[in-house]
Design a protein around this motif. Structure first.
Motif, PDB file in Angstrom:
ATOM      1  N   ARG A 138      79.381  42.178 -65.095  1.00 50.80           N
ATOM      2  CA  ARG A 138      79.715  42.659 -63.744  1.00 50.80           C
ATOM      3  C   ARG A 138      80.015  44.153 -63.734  1.00 50.80           C
ATOM      4  O   ARG A 138      80.020  44.780 -62.684  1.00 50.80           O
ATOM      5  CB  ARG A 138      80.913  41.883 -63.202  1.00 50.80           C
ATOM      6  N   CYS A 139      80.267  44.724 -64.898  1.00 51.15           N
ATOM      7  CA  CYS A 139      80.557  46.155 -64.999  1.00 51.15           C
ATOM      8  C   CYS A 139      79.278  46.992 -65.085  1.00 51.15           C
ATOM      9  O   CYS A 139      79.347  48.210 -65.246  1.00 51.15           O
ATOM     10  CB  CYS A 139      81.457  46.430 -66.202  1.00 51.15           C
ATOM     11  N   PHE A 140      78.106  46.376 -64.959  1.00 48.40           N
ATOM     12  CA  PHE A 140      76.832  47.093 -64.977  1.00 48.40           C
ATOM     13  C   PHE A 140      76.225  47.118 -63.575  1.00 48.40           C
ATOM     14  O   PHE A 140      76.224  46.110 -62.874  1.00 48.40           O
ATOM     15  CB  PHE A 140      75.810  46.419 -65.901  1.00 48.40           C
ATOM     16  N   THR A 141      75.669  48.259 -63.207  1.00 47.70           N
ATOM     17  CA  THR A 141      74.777  48.381 -62.058  1.00 47.70           C
ATOM     18  C   THR A 141      73.439  48.838 -62.620  1.00 47.70           C
ATOM     19  O   THR A 141      73.398  49.757 -63.444  1.00 47.70           O
ATOM     20  CB  THR A 141      75.302  49.404 -61.041  1.00 47.70           C
ATOM     21  N   GLY A 142      72.368  48.197 -62.207  1.00 49.13           N
ATOM     22  CA  GLY A 142      71.067  48.510 -62.781  1.00 49.13           C
ATOM     23  C   GLY A 142      70.099  49.146 -61.798  1.00 49.13           C
ATOM     24  O   GLY A 142      70.088  48.815 -60.618  1.00 49.13           O
TER      25      GLY A 142
END
Length: 199
Positions: A138-142
């Motif tokens: 959840r700490c990633f934005t792609g």
């Protein structure tokens, strides 16, 4: 990264009580001086701002807005290739676990994952990997990768948008096309004002 310098260069960073240049004050000044022979001098000085530091200035999230990760099976090879291509000294292994570990040491709370597809035929699998990582972490934005040599480049833009990836990434120098390649013009028109693009 090895800098090709003819004279010394200084990088500096300011920490302040806020962003108002009239009323806010400097809290810390840091600088790094690099000489042509590679010698580095680092200095930091803290300053009493003589005013309270607002909570919003100290409770900010740290977001790393330019990261690359790879499947474990190819991560070391991909990271080594990038280091060699750009003559970087940093010894990252390209794995998600190392990104999270080193980021946590620096209090990073969120990461923007920017995939790069060197070959057109790898775009979809790379985008699927990035999408999977954003679901698992959840700490990633792609962002989604695209390549000027793709047959259905606008179809991939639609897929990226439909899957919830938040933008597009191109890296013309290592993808071996020019930023003004006419094959990209329809993409630029399609995303203008509604989908960010990192170049």
């Amino acid at each position: 990264m090895k800098l090709n310098l003819k004279r010394p260069i200084i990088f500096f960073d300011l920490e302040t009580t806020g962003t108002d240049t009239t009323n806010d004050r400097i809290v810390e000044i840091s600088m790094v001086k690099v000489t042509p022979d590679g010698e580095k001098t680092i200095k930091t000085r803290r300053i009493n701002p003589e005013m309270p530091i607002p909570a919003e200035a100290t409770n900010m999230k740290i977001i790393d807005i330019h990261t690359h990760v790879y499947p474990d099976a190819i991560a070391a090879k991909a990271a080594r290739s990038i280091r060699n291509y750009y003559h970087l000294g940093e010894n990252m292994d390209g794995t998600i676990s190392t990104l999270l570990e080193r980021g946590s040491e620096a209090d990073v709370e969120h990461w923007l994952i920017l995939p790069v597809a060197v070959k057109p035929e790898h775009v979809r699998s790379i985008n699927q990997f990035t999408l999977q990582q954003t679901k698992e972490h959840r700490c990633f934005t792609g962002f989604g990768a695209i390549h000027a040599g793709m047959e259905d480049i606008l179809g991939e833009v639609d897929w990226v948008r439909a899957m919830g990836l938040k933008g597009l990434k191109i890296h013309p120098d290592c993808q071996r096309f020019n930023i003004d390649d006419p094959r990209l013009f329809p993409v630029y028109e399609e995303v203008q004002g509604n989908l960010p693009m990192m170049i």
